[in-house]
Design a protein around this motif. Structure first.
Motif, PDB file in Angstrom:
ATOM      1  N   GLY A 128       8.561  -2.404  -1.723  1.00  0.00           N
ATOM      2  CA  GLY A 128       7.490  -1.595  -1.139  1.00  0.00           C
ATOM      3  C   GLY A 128       7.377  -0.321  -1.951  1.00  0.00           C
ATOM      4  N   GLN A 129       6.217   0.321  -1.944  1.00  0.00           N
ATOM      5  CA  GLN A 129       6.087   1.580  -2.693  1.00  0.00           C
ATOM      6  C   GLN A 129       6.951   2.664  -2.079  1.00  0.00           C
ATOM      7  OE1 GLN A 129       5.046   1.901  -5.511  1.00  0.00           O
ATOM      8  NE2 GLN A 129       3.603   0.225  -5.832  1.00  0.00           N
ATOM      9  N   ASN A 130       7.268   2.499  -0.806  1.00  0.00           N
ATOM     10  CA  ASN A 130       8.063   3.501  -0.111  1.00  0.00           C
ATOM     11  C   ASN A 130       8.738   2.795   1.063  1.00  0.00           C
ATOM     12  OD1 ASN A 130       9.076   5.684   1.223  1.00  0.00           O
ATOM     13  ND2 ASN A 130       7.099   6.579   1.721  1.00  0.00           N
TER      14      ASN A 130
ATOM     15  N   GLY B 193       0.803  -1.217   0.000  1.00  0.00           N
ATOM     16  CA  GLY B 193       0.000   0.000   0.000  1.00  0.00           C
ATOM     17  C   GLY B 193       0.838   1.270   0.000  1.00  0.00           C
ATOM     18  N   CYS B 194       0.158   2.397   0.061  1.00  0.00           N
ATOM     19  CA  CYS B 194       0.849   3.678   0.050  1.00  0.00           C
ATOM     20  C   CYS B 194      -0.055   4.759   0.629  1.00  0.00           C
ATOM     21  CB  CYS B 194       1.240   4.055  -1.377  1.00  0.00           C
ATOM     22  SG  CYS B 194       2.172   5.589  -1.423  1.00  0.00           S
ATOM     23  N   ASN B 195       0.524   5.629   1.449  1.00  0.00           N
ATOM     24  CA  ASN B 195      -0.240   6.733   2.058  1.00  0.00           C
ATOM     25  C   ASN B 195       0.104   8.075   1.458  1.00  0.00           C
ATOM     26  OD1 ASN B 195      -1.400   4.947   3.768  1.00  0.00           O
ATOM     27  ND2 ASN B 195      -0.286   5.572   5.604  1.00  0.00           N
ATOM     28  N   ASN B 196       0.919   8.099   0.430  1.00  0.00           N
ATOM     29  CA  ASN B 196       1.469   9.392   0.003  1.00  0.00           C
ATOM     30  C   ASN B 196       0.555  10.229  -0.888  1.00  0.00           C
ATOM     31  OD1 ASN B 196       3.934   9.411   1.398  1.00  0.00           O
ATOM     32  ND2 ASN B 196       4.665   7.810   0.036  1.00  0.00           N
ATOM     33  N   PHE B 197      -0.299   9.592  -1.622  1.00  0.00           N
ATOM     34  CA  PHE B 197      -1.221  10.338  -2.480  1.00  0.00           C
ATOM     35  C   PHE B 197      -0.523  11.410  -3.304  1.00  0.00           C
ATOM     36  CE2 PHE B 197      -3.966   8.377   0.657  1.00  0.00           C
ATOM     37  CZ  PHE B 197      -5.005   7.911  -0.125  1.00  0.00           C
ATOM     38  N   CYS B 198       0.537  11.038  -3.998  1.00  0.00           N
ATOM     39  CA  CYS B 198       1.111  11.938  -4.988  1.00  0.00           C
ATOM     40  C   CYS B 198      -0.037  12.249  -5.946  1.00  0.00           C
ATOM     41  CB  CYS B 198       2.270  11.267  -5.711  1.00  0.00           C
ATOM     42  SG  CYS B 198       3.572  10.796  -4.563  1.00  0.00           S
ATOM     43  N   SER B 199      -0.134  13.508  -6.387  1.00  0.00           N
ATOM     44  CA  SER B 199      -1.397  13.927  -7.010  1.00  0.00           C
ATOM     45  C   SER B 199      -1.684  13.245  -8.342  1.00  0.00           C
ATOM     46  CB  SER B 199      -1.406  15.446  -7.186  1.00  0.00           C
ATOM     47  OG  SER B 199      -0.321  15.837  -7.997  1.00  0.00           O
ATOM     48  N   TYR B 200      -0.662  12.640  -8.967  1.00  0.00           N
ATOM     49  CA  TYR B 200      -0.854  11.991 -10.272  1.00  0.00           C
ATOM     50  C   TYR B 200      -1.127  10.492 -10.151  1.00  0.00           C
ATOM     51  CZ  TYR B 200       3.924  11.062  -8.898  1.00  0.00           C
ATOM     52  OH  TYR B 200       5.010  10.696  -8.154  1.00  0.00           O
ATOM     53  N   CYS B 201      -1.003   9.928  -8.948  1.00  0.00           N
ATOM     54  CA  CYS B 201      -0.806   8.473  -8.829  1.00  0.00           C
ATOM     55  C   CYS B 201      -2.035   7.701  -8.348  1.00  0.00           C
ATOM     56  CB  CYS B 201       0.367   8.221  -7.888  1.00  0.00           C
ATOM     57  SG  CYS B 201       0.803   6.478  -7.784  1.00  0.00           S
ATOM     58  N   ILE B 202      -2.291   6.594  -8.989  1.00  0.00           N
ATOM     59  CA  ILE B 202      -3.466   5.762  -8.703  1.00  0.00           C
ATOM     60  C   ILE B 202      -3.196   4.745  -7.568  1.00  0.00           C
ATOM     61  CG2 ILE B 202      -2.900   3.929 -10.390  1.00  0.00           C
ATOM     62  CD1 ILE B 202      -6.395   5.376 -10.022  1.00  0.00           C
ATOM     63  N   VAL B 203      -1.908   4.508  -7.296  1.00  0.00           N
ATOM     64  CA  VAL B 203      -1.551   3.401  -6.389  1.00  0.00           C
ATOM     65  C   VAL B 203      -2.278   3.437  -5.030  1.00  0.00           C
ATOM     66  CG1 VAL B 203       0.355   2.306  -5.108  1.00  0.00           C
ATOM     67  CG2 VAL B 203       0.650   2.896  -7.517  1.00  0.00           C
ATOM     68  N   PRO B 204      -2.308   4.587  -4.330  1.00  0.00           N
ATOM     69  CA  PRO B 204      -2.980   4.570  -3.028  1.00  0.00           C
ATOM     70  C   PRO B 204      -4.452   4.167  -3.112  1.00  0.00           C
ATOM     71  CG  PRO B 204      -1.670   6.548  -3.270  1.00  0.00           C
ATOM     72  CD  PRO B 204      -1.695   5.893  -4.619  1.00  0.00           C
ATOM     73  N   TYR B 205      -5.079   4.400  -4.267  1.00  0.00           N
ATOM     74  CA  TYR B 205      -6.497   4.071  -4.427  1.00  0.00           C
ATOM     75  C   TYR B 205      -6.714   2.585  -4.703  1.00  0.00           C
ATOM     76  CZ  TYR B 205      -6.674   9.109  -4.854  1.00  0.00           C
ATOM     77  OH  TYR B 205      -6.525  10.450  -4.606  1.00  0.00           O
TER      78      TYR B 205
ATOM     79  N   SER C  41      12.647   3.797  -2.796  1.00  0.00           N
ATOM     80  CA  SER C  41      12.857   4.787  -1.753  1.00  0.00           C
ATOM     81  C   SER C  41      12.154   6.068  -2.160  1.00  0.00           C
ATOM     82  CB  SER C  41      14.339   5.127  -1.633  1.00  0.00           C
ATOM     83  OG  SER C  41      14.998   4.102  -0.974  1.00  0.00           O
ATOM     84  N   HIS C  42      11.439   6.666  -1.246  1.00  0.00           N
ATOM     85  CA  HIS C  42      10.821   7.963  -1.512  1.00  0.00           C
ATOM     86  C   HIS C  42      11.716   9.037  -0.888  1.00  0.00           C
ATOM     87  CE1 HIS C  42       8.068  11.266  -1.557  1.00  0.00           C
ATOM     88  NE2 HIS C  42       7.079  10.538  -2.027  1.00  0.00           N
ATOM     89  N   PRO C  43      12.095  10.047  -1.676  1.00  0.00           N
ATOM     90  CA  PRO C  43      13.029  11.055  -1.162  1.00  0.00           C
ATOM     91  C   PRO C  43      12.529  11.744   0.119  1.00  0.00           C
ATOM     92  CG  PRO C  43      12.743  11.302  -3.526  1.00  0.00           C
ATOM     93  CD  PRO C  43      11.755  10.276  -3.086  1.00  0.00           C
TER      94      PRO C  43
ATOM     95  N   ASN D 279       2.595  16.939  -4.852  1.00  0.00           N
ATOM     96  CA  ASN D 279       2.445  16.507  -3.458  1.00  0.00           C
ATOM     97  C   ASN D 279       3.571  15.560  -3.030  1.00  0.00           C
ATOM     98  OD1 ASN D 279       1.057  16.590  -1.004  1.00  0.00           O
ATOM     99  ND2 ASN D 279      -0.002  14.663  -1.442  1.00  0.00           N
ATOM    100  N   ARG D 280       4.802  15.888  -3.421  1.00  0.00           N
ATOM    101  CA  ARG D 280       5.911  14.988  -3.125  1.00  0.00           C
ATOM    102  C   ARG D 280       6.570  15.259  -1.765  1.00  0.00           C
ATOM    103  NH1 ARG D 280       6.774  10.146  -5.478  1.00  0.00           N
ATOM    104  NH2 ARG D 280       9.015  10.412  -5.490  1.00  0.00           N
ATOM    105  N   HIS D 281       6.339  16.420  -1.178  1.00  0.00           N
ATOM    106  CA  HIS D 281       6.864  16.704   0.167  1.00  0.00           C
ATOM    107  C   HIS D 281       8.381  16.733   0.281  1.00  0.00           C
ATOM    108  CE1 HIS D 281       3.007  16.788   2.224  1.00  0.00           C
ATOM    109  NE2 HIS D 281       2.656  15.805   1.415  1.00  0.00           N
TER     110      HIS D 281
HETATM  111 FE1  SF4 Z   1       2.785   6.292  -3.503  1.00  0.00          FE
HETATM  112 FE2  SF4 Z   1       4.833   6.261  -5.180  1.00  0.00          FE
HETATM  113 FE3  SF4 Z   1       2.387   6.636  -6.105  1.00  0.00          FE
HETATM  114 FE4  SF4 Z   1       3.556   8.523  -4.708  1.00  0.00          FE
HETATM  115  S1  SF4 Z   1       4.236   7.736  -6.717  1.00  0.00           S
HETATM  116  S2  SF4 Z   1       1.460   7.832  -4.412  1.00  0.00           S
HETATM  117  S3  SF4 Z   1       4.746   7.342  -3.235  1.00  0.00           S
HETATM  118  S4  SF4 Z   1       3.144   4.811  -5.106  1.00  0.00           S
END
Ligand code: SF4
Ligand code: SAH
Ligand code: F3S
Length: 471
Positions: A234-236, A190-202, A271-273, A310-312
């Motif tokens: 892992g996604q992160n 899973g992933c909690n980051n919700f980068c604004s372009y990304c479907i993965v957390p959903y 790794s997420h920066p 939304n990369r923080h």
């Molecule tokens: Fe998560 Fe990576 Fe998608 Fe960002 S790009 S929401 S960190 S899976």
């Protein structure tokens, strides 16, 4: 095994074992003395590949054997990816191509699962427009495959299961690994980051970490079974056990795995920066078995765009991490993902990505043109730059990276690298492997070397492949 709120209860897994037995009995009466053949194909990231190996493990336990093409299969399973439109289009095309096979063999079972079918709208589309598809389910219920096959096979009903959920952790599923020396080991889901372009957390639910000792024990068993490259996934990965203390977090996990007996190499991604810490870089530098390769996706070199994504983190924080990593590991190989043409990105902002790439000197890049994903924040953002224009920027980026990669590989000439020998290459008599830094290296050698380590001196470096000789 310690329970977390995400752990699937034992009882649920026992129920699946019962379905497994029922399916096995039906299949063996229908196919005996042969075994039914399954064709399984996974799209997308390594995390999905790891899921695919579990789906294959479950099919194997139900009595299936595997085949290399869908045409004469008794069951076809596509484990799908939703990351970009192109990935989804390929799946729609490939599923459509199954129709004539099903016509020839109406008993063929067609099963779709993974990130794409976790989206209700996609599951609905398969339900209404692809009536020859038998079973459709999402990522959170994959462990119920035996039950779904039972329902289709014995009750004659098409199956649609895409329950929305925060996600789960399922331990103890059978795994049928594709490789004999490279293994995928998810450490978190899973992933909690919700980068604004990304479907993965959903489609993958909330971030959840596997138990520390369970992961270490799994790696110990893999090494004992002869696996030589362990890929922690892992996604992160940097937020592994984020809510526990430091002695159970990702750097500690790397150190614990590094201290296991045996000759093997440890890789990890992604790794997420934002969460990549100095402790992680120090652990990498200290641990002999950890490949000196860091995949640290930056996405963009411009601070406004990074904020919109939304990369923080910002360019400065990213570059300071890179400086520290090169300081501790001058030989480090760094790779990244880049998105070109994020909504509202200007050419000047894109040029900041080019200048960052010049600075970091990546070994290689995964480059993507922005693809709008329904349900994400960026989907609704104004996007005035044409696809054609983005294509021009994209080419500029890949040309620059080609130049940098060529310069980097040229510097490898005359040096010796220890590589894990992976497969036969062309022409006959040549083998292929990868350096710790993930550069492909080809050299003449006997097939018996495949699956072991060899020392190779680089004699003729090209941009994407370097050629060498066994030492
Ligand atoms: Fe998560 Fe990576 Fe998608 Fe960002 S790009 S929401 S960190 S899976
Ligand atoms: N968790 C990883 C990335 C996983 S997805 C991370 O945060 O780094 C792999 C890559 O696909 C991303 O790094 C991004 O570059 C790309 N990607 C994701 N969504 C995309 C989209 N909508 N359009 C184009 N590229 C995308
Ligand atoms: Fe694709 Fe799902 Fe991985 S969307 S990239 S398969 S997590």
């Amino acid at each position: 095994m310690p329970d977390s709120k995400f752990t699937v209860p034992e009882q649920e897994l026992l129920k699946q074992k019962e379905y497994n037995e029922l399916v096995k009995t039906v299949l063996s009466s229908r196919f005996s003395p042969e075994k039914p053949k399954a064709f399984v194909h996974t799209y997308g990231c390594q995390g999905n590949v790891a899921d695919g190996e579990k789906l294959k493990g479950m099919l194997w336990e139900m009595g299936f054997d595997f085949c290399q093409s869908p045409e004469n299969a008794d069951l076809v399973l596509y484990n799908t990816c939703a990351i970009r439109e192109h990935a989804e289009d390929r799946v729609f095309g490939n599923v459509g191509a199954l129709k004539p096979f099903k016509k020839k063999n109406p008993d063929m079972l067609i099963v779709l699962c993974g990130c794409m079918t976790q989206q209700q709208c996609v599951a609905d589309k398969f339900k209404s427009s692809y009536p020859f598809v038998d079973i459709v389910f999402g990522t959170h219920v994959a462990h119920r495959l035996p039950e779904f096959i039972y329902r289709r096979l014995c009750l004659g009903k098409r199956v649609y299961e895409t329950a929305d959920s925060d996600g789960n952790i399922v331990e103890g599923l059978p795994v049928k690994r594709d490789g004999a020396f490279r293994a995928w080991v998810p450490v978190m889901y899973g992933c909690n980051n919700f980068c604004s372009y990304c479907i993965v957390p959903y489609v993958r639910g909330r971030e959840r970490s596997r138990d520390f000792d369970t992961v270490v024990n799994e790696v110990r068993d893999l090494v004992a079974a002869g696996y030589k490259e362990i890929n922690l996934l892992g996604q992160n990965v940097n937020s592994y056990n984020k809510d526990l203390t430091g002695d159970k977090q990702f750097p500690a996990l790397l150190r614990a795995i590094n201290s296991l007996e045996g000759e093997f190499i440890i890789r990890f991604m992604t790794s997420h920066p934002r969460d990549c810490t100095r402790e992680l870089i120090e652990a990498m530098a200290d641990c002999k078995k950890v490949a000196k390769h860091l995949h640290l996706p930056v996405q963009s070199g411009n601070n406004r765009v990074l904020k919109e994504m939304n990369r923080h983190y910002d360019r400065e924080k990213y570059l300071s991490l890179i400086d520290y990593a090169y300081e501790l590991m001058p030989e480090l190989s760094i790779t990244s993902d880049i998105i070109v043409g994020f909504p509202g990105e200007t050419y000047e902002e894109f040029c900041d990505t080019l200048s960052l790439i010049e600075k970091v000197k990546y070994t290689s890049l995964f480059t993507f043109i922005f693809s709008p994903r329904k349900g994400t924040r960026a989907y609704d953002m104004p996007d005035p730059v044409s696809r054609q224009e983005k294509g021009v920027w994209f080419k500029q980026l890949t040309d620059l990276q080609e130049k940098i990669a060529g310069e980097r590989t040229a510097g490898m000439k005359g040096r010796v690298y220890r590589v894990l020998v992976e497969e036969k290459a062309k022409p006959d008599g040549f083998l292929s492997g990868r350096t710790q830094g993930n550069v492909i290296i080809e050299f003449e050698g006997d097939e018996s070397l495949i699956g072991g380590f060899a020392d190779v001196i680089v004699t003729n470096p090209k941009t994407w492949v370097v050629y060498g000789e066994l030492v």
